[in-house]
Scaffold this motif. Structure first.
Motif, PDB file in Angstrom:
ATOM      1  N   GLU A  36     -31.908 -13.213  -2.892  1.00  0.00           N
ATOM      2  CA  GLU A  36     -30.456 -12.592  -2.676  1.00  0.00           C
ATOM      3  C   GLU A  36     -30.491 -11.177  -2.559  1.00  0.00           C
ATOM      4  O   GLU A  36     -29.858 -10.464  -1.686  1.00  0.00           O
ATOM      5  CB  GLU A  36     -29.722 -12.848  -3.828  1.00  0.00           C
ATOM      6  N   MET A  37     -31.657 -10.532  -3.020  1.00  0.00           N
ATOM      7  CA  MET A  37     -31.740  -9.007  -2.945  1.00  0.00           C
ATOM      8  C   MET A  37     -33.195  -8.690  -2.667  1.00  0.00           C
ATOM      9  O   MET A  37     -34.252  -9.455  -3.132  1.00  0.00           O
ATOM     10  CB  MET A  37     -31.425  -8.330  -4.295  1.00  0.00           C
ATOM     11  N   VAL A  38     -33.426  -7.688  -1.826  1.00  0.00           N
ATOM     12  CA  VAL A  38     -34.735  -7.278  -1.174  1.00  0.00           C
ATOM     13  C   VAL A  38     -34.774  -5.649  -1.466  1.00  0.00           C
ATOM     14  O   VAL A  38     -33.482  -4.956  -1.543  1.00  0.00           O
ATOM     15  CB  VAL A  38     -34.898  -7.711   0.132  1.00  0.00           C
ATOM     16  N   THR A  39     -35.852  -4.960  -1.480  1.00  0.00           N
ATOM     17  CA  THR A  39     -35.902  -3.616  -1.597  1.00  0.00           C
ATOM     18  C   THR A  39     -35.406  -3.155  -0.134  1.00  0.00           C
ATOM     19  O   THR A  39     -35.725  -3.725   0.743  1.00  0.00           O
ATOM     20  CB  THR A  39     -37.337  -3.339  -1.878  1.00  0.00           C
ATOM     21  N   LEU A  40     -35.069  -1.827  -0.189  1.00  0.00           N
ATOM     22  CA  LEU A  40     -34.642  -1.254   1.043  1.00  0.00           C
ATOM     23  C   LEU A  40     -35.710  -1.227   2.021  1.00  0.00           C
ATOM     24  O   LEU A  40     -35.664  -1.160   3.106  1.00  0.00           O
ATOM     25  CB  LEU A  40     -33.972  -0.003   0.744  1.00  0.00           C
ATOM     26  N   ALA A  41     -36.942  -0.725   1.521  1.00  0.00           N
ATOM     27  CA  ALA A  41     -38.236  -0.826   2.335  1.00  0.00           C
ATOM     28  C   ALA A  41     -38.497  -1.834   3.067  1.00  0.00           C
ATOM     29  O   ALA A  41     -38.614  -2.157   4.423  1.00  0.00           O
ATOM     30  CB  ALA A  41     -39.495  -0.556   1.495  1.00  0.00           C
ATOM     31  N   VAL A  42     -38.180  -3.347   2.235  1.00  0.00           N
ATOM     32  CA  VAL A  42     -38.520  -4.721   3.134  1.00  0.00           C
ATOM     33  C   VAL A  42     -37.490  -4.674   4.322  1.00  0.00           C
ATOM     34  O   VAL A  42     -37.735  -5.009   5.330  1.00  0.00           O
ATOM     35  CB  VAL A  42     -38.390  -5.573   1.994  1.00  0.00           C
ATOM     36  N   GLU A  43     -36.114  -4.431   3.896  1.00  0.00           N
ATOM     37  CA  GLU A  43     -35.061  -4.704   4.863  1.00  0.00           C
ATOM     38  C   GLU A  43     -35.244  -3.593   5.964  1.00  0.00           C
ATOM     39  O   GLU A  43     -35.165  -4.056   7.019  1.00  0.00           O
ATOM     40  CB  GLU A  43     -33.966  -4.396   4.104  1.00  0.00           C
ATOM     41  N   LEU A  44     -35.841  -2.472   5.806  1.00  0.00           N
ATOM     42  CA  LEU A  44     -35.885  -1.506   7.020  1.00  0.00           C
ATOM     43  C   LEU A  44     -37.049  -2.057   7.697  1.00  0.00           C
ATOM     44  O   LEU A  44     -37.171  -1.823   8.974  1.00  0.00           O
ATOM     45  CB  LEU A  44     -36.229  -0.174   6.281  1.00  0.00           C
ATOM     46  N   GLN A  45     -37.982  -2.449   7.231  1.00  0.00           N
ATOM     47  CA  GLN A  45     -39.080  -3.202   8.198  1.00  0.00           C
ATOM     48  C   GLN A  45     -38.753  -4.081   8.792  1.00  0.00           C
ATOM     49  O   GLN A  45     -39.201  -4.346  10.034  1.00  0.00           O
ATOM     50  CB  GLN A  45     -40.163  -3.568   7.021  1.00  0.00           C
ATOM     51  N   PHE A  46     -37.723  -4.831   8.315  1.00  0.00           N
ATOM     52  CA  PHE A  46     -37.368  -6.124   8.906  1.00  0.00           C
ATOM     53  C   PHE A  46     -36.211  -5.790  10.217  1.00  0.00           C
ATOM     54  O   PHE A  46     -36.619  -6.067  11.340  1.00  0.00           O
ATOM     55  CB  PHE A  46     -36.361  -7.126   8.263  1.00  0.00           C
ATOM     56  N   ILE A  47     -35.751  -4.557   9.944  1.00  0.00           N
ATOM     57  CA  ILE A  47     -34.640  -4.048  10.973  1.00  0.00           C
ATOM     58  C   ILE A  47     -35.303  -3.522  12.017  1.00  0.00           C
ATOM     59  O   ILE A  47     -34.951  -3.495  13.306  1.00  0.00           O
ATOM     60  CB  ILE A  47     -33.417  -3.141  10.383  1.00  0.00           C
ATOM     61  N   LEU A  48     -36.614  -2.824  11.647  1.00  0.00           N
ATOM     62  CA  LEU A  48     -37.576  -2.101  12.694  1.00  0.00           C
ATOM     63  C   LEU A  48     -37.968  -3.366  13.582  1.00  0.00           C
ATOM     64  O   LEU A  48     -37.912  -3.167  14.976  1.00  0.00           O
ATOM     65  CB  LEU A  48     -38.754  -1.548  12.117  1.00  0.00           C
ATOM     66  N   SER A  49     -38.142  -4.407  13.339  1.00  0.00           N
ATOM     67  CA  SER A  49     -38.640  -5.413  14.152  1.00  0.00           C
ATOM     68  C   SER A  49     -37.519  -6.205  14.868  1.00  0.00           C
ATOM     69  O   SER A  49     -37.581  -6.257  16.054  1.00  0.00           O
ATOM     70  CB  SER A  49     -39.264  -7.004  13.077  1.00  0.00           C
TER      71      SER A  49
END
Length: 352
Positions: free
Chosen positions: A219-232
């Motif tokens: 449900e929740m992830v760290t912003l670092a993980v979400e940003l890494q995904f959005i880079l991909s």
């Protein structure tokens, strides 16, 4: 000034205000004051009944308005205990007001002389009036609690429906054939033109789908993980659209440990690509930054397509529903002629 709203329908409330005092009078006369009426001379009974009914209607209205006023000041199920405290105090006050009204009316019409009551008389009359006030207040408070409970259940059912809709939309995103078709087409072209770039594209595509598959359980992830995904994800879009798509990320590392609902950024970037022109002549610029107050800002230029994609706002609504389901403050949207801005509140990791 607070608006007083009855928990009953208007027609039901009118019937209650008309019949309630009469029913209470009959119950009181039968179970509490029967001996008094039997011992009263027949000539005085009409006067006693008139005074009792008149006082009863006044007492009902006062109790009704008191209950509605307390409900307007302390609304909701979560404030039930506070309301009950004030209702108990109101019973005491209303009972004494009712006692005073009856004595004044009797004194004015001369049916009984105005005099200081004995303890026995005071106790007997006040007990009946406490019963009347308690019943009236309980009727309106009970109806209010029932209405609030039904409203809460309805809201929960609506949220559950929204959650399942969000899960369904997420599942569609995970297996979106349009996105997969475009990605495979881009990969097919790269294999012949630039094998090294094709390999990098494949790696990024696998990261995106791995994250999509895992996010349904997070449900929740760290912003670092979400940003890494959005880079991909952004890499795939840049590969597909070339210079037509630009993604910039400027978020201080101090916010990387904050939490955010998974796939929030993907939905916002996808929404920008869906509704705007993406071309070499009019490159779509999407920026992700933090304003320094714990709010993530996702912003893009507004360059609407000539043939607008039909939109019902479900994507943004699903994001807000997801925030509500997690008891978080929802996103805020600001739209101008040139910019489309979404403000996403970040959640700090609780310290134990």
């Amino acid at each position: 000034m607070a608006i007083l709203r009855s928990p009953f329908y208007a027609s039901t409330d009118r019937r209650l205000r008309l019949l309630g005092p009469i029913v209470l009078f009959m119950v009181g006369a039968l179970f509490f004051r029967l001996q008094m009426y039997l011992e009263t001379p027949p000539a005085k009974i009409p006067i006693l009944v008139t005074v009792a009914l008149g006082s009863g209607f006044i007492g009902w209205e006062l109790a009704r308005l008191t209950a509605l006023f307390i409900q307007s000041r302390l609304p909701g199920l979560e404030r039930t205990r506070q309301r009950l405290i004030f209702l108990i105090l109101a019973i005491i006050v209303l009972s004494h007001i009712g006692y005073l009204i009856r004595n004044v009316i009797h004194g004015v019409i001369g049916s009984f002389p105005l005099q200081w009551p004995t303890l026995v008389d005071y106790s007997a009359r006040l007990g009946v009036l406490i019963f009347y006030a308690t019943v009236t207040l309980n009727i309106y408070e009970g109806a209010y609690l029932w209405k609030q409970w039904r409203q809460t259940i309805a809201e929960k059912e609506k949220l559950i429906d929204s959650e399942w809709q969000a899960r369904f939309d997420l599942l569609k995103n995970q297996i979106n054939p349009h996105f997969l078709f475009n990605s495979l087409n881009a990969l097919s072209s790269l294999i012949e033109e630039d094998p090294a770039k094709a390999e990098q594209f494949t790696n990024e595509l696998s990261k995106v789908y791995r994250y999509l598959l895992q996010s349904n359980n997070q449900e929740m992830v760290t912003l670092a993980v979400e940003l890494q995904f959005i880079l991909s994800y952004g890499h795939l879009l840049q590969t597909r659209h070339g210079e037509g798509f630009r993604l910039s990320i400027d978020v201080d590392k101090q916010y990387h440990s904050c939490l955010i609902p998974s796939l929030t950024l993907q939905l916002l970037v996808e929404n920008a690509v869906k509704h705007n022109i993406v071309s070499r002549e009019q490159p779509l610029e999407v920026s992700i930054r933090c304003d320094g107050t714990g709010v993530l800002i996702v912003e893009n230029k507004v360059q609407k397509k000539e043939n607008q994609v039909l939109s019902n706002g479900v994507g943004l609504a699903n994001i807000n529903n997801k925030f509500r389901l997690l008891n978080l403050q929802g996103i805020r949207i600001e739209i101008t002629e040139e910019r489309f801005v979404v403000m996403v509140p970040l959640t700090e990791v609780p310290q134990y």
